[in-house]
Write a protein that holds these residues in place. Structure first.
Motif, mmCIF file in Angstrom:
data_model
loop_
_atom_site.group_PDB
_atom_site.id
_atom_site.type_symbol
_atom_site.label_atom_id
_atom_site.label_comp_id
_atom_site.label_asym_id
_atom_site.label_seq_id
_atom_site.Cartn_x
_atom_site.Cartn_y
_atom_site.Cartn_z
ATOM 1 N N GLN A 71 -54.489 35.777 10.260
ATOM 2 C CA GLN A 71 -54.578 35.892 11.720
ATOM 3 C C GLN A 71 -56.009 35.674 12.199
ATOM 4 O O GLN A 71 -56.247 35.010 13.223
ATOM 5 N N ILE A 72 -56.972 36.217 11.464
ATOM 6 C CA ILE A 72 -58.381 36.000 11.818
ATOM 7 C C ILE A 72 -58.744 34.525 11.687
ATOM 8 O O ILE A 72 -59.477 33.972 12.513
ATOM 9 N N LEU A 249 -56.069 19.048 15.315
ATOM 10 C CA LEU A 249 -55.947 19.779 14.046
ATOM 11 C C LEU A 249 -56.319 21.248 14.211
ATOM 12 O O LEU A 249 -55.650 22.133 13.660
ATOM 13 N N PHE A 250 -57.384 21.527 14.965
ATOM 14 C CA PHE A 250 -57.766 22.927 15.185
ATOM 15 C C PHE A 250 -56.708 23.665 15.995
ATOM 16 O O PHE A 250 -56.377 24.825 15.698
ATOM 17 N N SER A 251 -56.156 23.012 17.021
ATOM 18 C CA SER A 251 -55.110 23.645 17.824
ATOM 19 C C SER A 251 -53.863 23.888 16.982
ATOM 20 O O SER A 251 -53.244 24.964 17.048
ATOM 21 N N LEU A 252 -53.505 22.876 16.191
ATOM 22 C CA LEU A 252 -52.335 23.015 15.322
ATOM 23 C C LEU A 252 -52.569 24.114 14.283
ATOM 24 O O LEU A 252 -51.670 24.913 13.992
ATOM 25 N N GLY A 253 -53.785 24.162 13.740
ATOM 26 C CA GLY A 253 -54.119 25.202 12.778
ATOM 27 C C GLY A 253 -53.979 26.588 13.372
ATOM 28 O O GLY A 253 -53.511 27.523 12.704
ATOM 29 N N ASN A 254 -54.377 26.747 14.639
ATOM 30 C CA ASN A 254 -54.239 28.037 15.310
ATOM 31 C C ASN A 254 -52.790 28.496 15.323
ATOM 32 O O ASN A 254 -52.467 29.631 14.942
ATOM 33 N N TRP A 255 -51.875 27.597 15.730
ATOM 34 C CA TRP A 255 -50.462 27.965 15.815
ATOM 35 C C TRP A 255 -49.833 28.159 14.440
ATOM 36 O O TRP A 255 -49.091 29.128 14.223
ATOM 37 N N VAL A 256 -50.102 27.236 13.525
ATOM 38 C CA VAL A 256 -49.476 27.307 12.204
ATOM 39 C C VAL A 256 -49.929 28.557 11.450
ATOM 40 O O VAL A 256 -49.128 29.229 10.784
ATOM 41 N N LEU A 257 -51.218 28.875 11.542
ATOM 42 C CA LEU A 257 -51.713 30.074 10.872
ATOM 43 C C LEU A 257 -51.120 31.335 11.492
ATOM 44 O O LEU A 257 -50.835 32.314 10.785
ATOM 45 N N ASP A 258 -50.922 31.329 12.794
ATOM 46 C CA ASP A 258 -50.287 32.469 13.452
ATOM 47 C C ASP A 258 -48.860 32.640 12.941
ATOM 48 O O ASP A 258 -48.419 33.769 12.657
ATOM 49 N N ALA A 259 -48.138 31.529 12.812
ATOM 50 C CA ALA A 259 -46.789 31.594 12.252
ATOM 51 C C ALA A 259 -46.829 32.040 10.791
ATOM 52 O O ALA A 259 -45.956 32.786 10.329
#
Length: 357
Positions: A71-72, A249-259
């Motif tokens: 999450q971090i 990629l950074f935006s996608l990383g934010n969502w994917v990591l949250d999931a």
């Protein structure tokens, strides 16, 4: 003996000094109000919080820690996105300052259920402006960040539907979700056209003149010209192909990591991860969060996410504890870090002040 300060210099320094003094005086008050709002939210929902604590019995804490770390990392992707966009526009952004601003702005958004989004944006603007970035650049970065986040969220939702076997639904969901970014994108593209920019400037100038009846600061004759200049500055920023890919990629990383944090929360309660329906369940929670009916979506998000996990095949006896763990690391942990950042984060130092004279 000190040399006398010229009158014009003294006149310029005094307002700036008063402004900094005003900010120093107001900041503790604002911080206390936001902290009080977060504490009040916890007290008002104490029965629900107590229920969450009881659900944590038997949880495997090593997986909770792993979920928190992911999450971090998700939050860090947001800070990296902002730094990339600021640099693309020729601005400045120290990663530590941007990370602190990201957490603090999130804390403000959580603490103020109605005006949280606006207050969070205002706080972000002031902090980035203190770093030496222009008003136009900050506005452009906020707009591009919103567009990137909306489009990539639509992509994740579409992927979740595609995994379930609904290709048509995936395409429809992507189109519907991405449509939210179209008005902002249209404005950003429109102001690059001189004639359109002049029309928009005139319309906004007339609006400012009307508002000037109640707002003295808008009564100046050059307001319309300044609006046109601001729009011209906004239209001058460009994002290269490489920068666009990085932002995506950074935006996608934010969502994917949250999931991914949600998936680890499911593992933490000893349940098998419902991979086929996980993204859709997570997306339901993410969309419920945006409603902002309560601080941080407390109650609304938990009910929505637990129901979605049950629909994905998890028994309620495991879905509810998994949601509690996920909300612990995705809501309360960032809120605590944000409150800490509001209390201890120093005023950002513009990049120009780091340069030798």
């Amino acid at each position: 003996m000190d040399s006398p300060v010229p009158a014009e210099t003294a006149g310029a320094v005094a307002p700036a000094g008063r402004s900094r003094g005003w900010r120093r005086a107001v900041r503790p008050v604002v911080t206390l109000v936001l902290l009080a709002a977060l504490v009040t939210a916890g007290i008002v929902n104490h029965d629900r919080v107590a229920g969450w604590v009881s659900e944590l019995v038997g949880v495997r804490w090593q997986w909770v820690l792993a979920s928190a770390v992911v999450q971090i990392a998700s939050f860090q992707c947001v800070a990296l996105l902002h730094r990339l966009l600021l640099r693309a526009g020729g601005g400045h952004g120290d990663l530590r300052a941007l990370t602190g601003t990201t957490y603090a702005a999130n804390g403000i958004s959580l603490g103020l259920p109605v005006a949280g989004a606006a207050a969070s944006a205002a706080y972000t603007y002031r902090r980035w402006h203190d770093l030496g970035n222009s008003t136009a650049l900050v506005g452009w970065v906020l707009a591009m960040s919103g567009i990137s986040s909306t489009v990539t969220l639509a992509a994740v939702i579409a992927l979740g539907l595609a995994v379930t076997g609904s290709t048509a639904g995936a395409l429809g969901a992507f189109a519907a979700s991405a449509a939210g970014a179209l008005p902002v994108l249209a404005v950003v593209l429109a102001i690059r056209h001189d004639a359109t920019r002049e029309v928009v400037g005139r319309v906004l100038g007339r609006g400012a003149k009307l508002l000037g009846r109640w707002v003295p600061a808008l009564r100046r004759k050059d307001v319309a010209a300044k609006i046109v200049d601001l729009l011209a500055s906004l239209g001058s920023y460009r994002l290269s192909t490489r920068g666009g890919v990085g932002a995506a990629l950074f935006s996608l990383g934010n969502w994917v990591l949250d999931a991914g944090s949600l998936a680890l929360a499911v593992v933490a309660v000893g349940a098998p991860v419902p991979w086929q329906g996980l993204l859709l369940a997570w997306a339901a929670g993410a969309l419920a969060t945006s409603v902002r009916l309560t601080p941080g979506g407390i109650g609304v998000v938990e009910a929505t996410l637990a129901s979605a996990l049950v629909a994905a095949g998890m028994p309620a006896s495991q879905a509810v504890p998994a949601v509690v763990v996920y909300r612990l690391v995705s809501l309360w942990l960032p809120a605590a870090i944000g409150a800490l950042c509001l209390v201890i984060s120093p005023r950002p130092v513009p990049a120009a002040e780091h340069q030798p004279h």
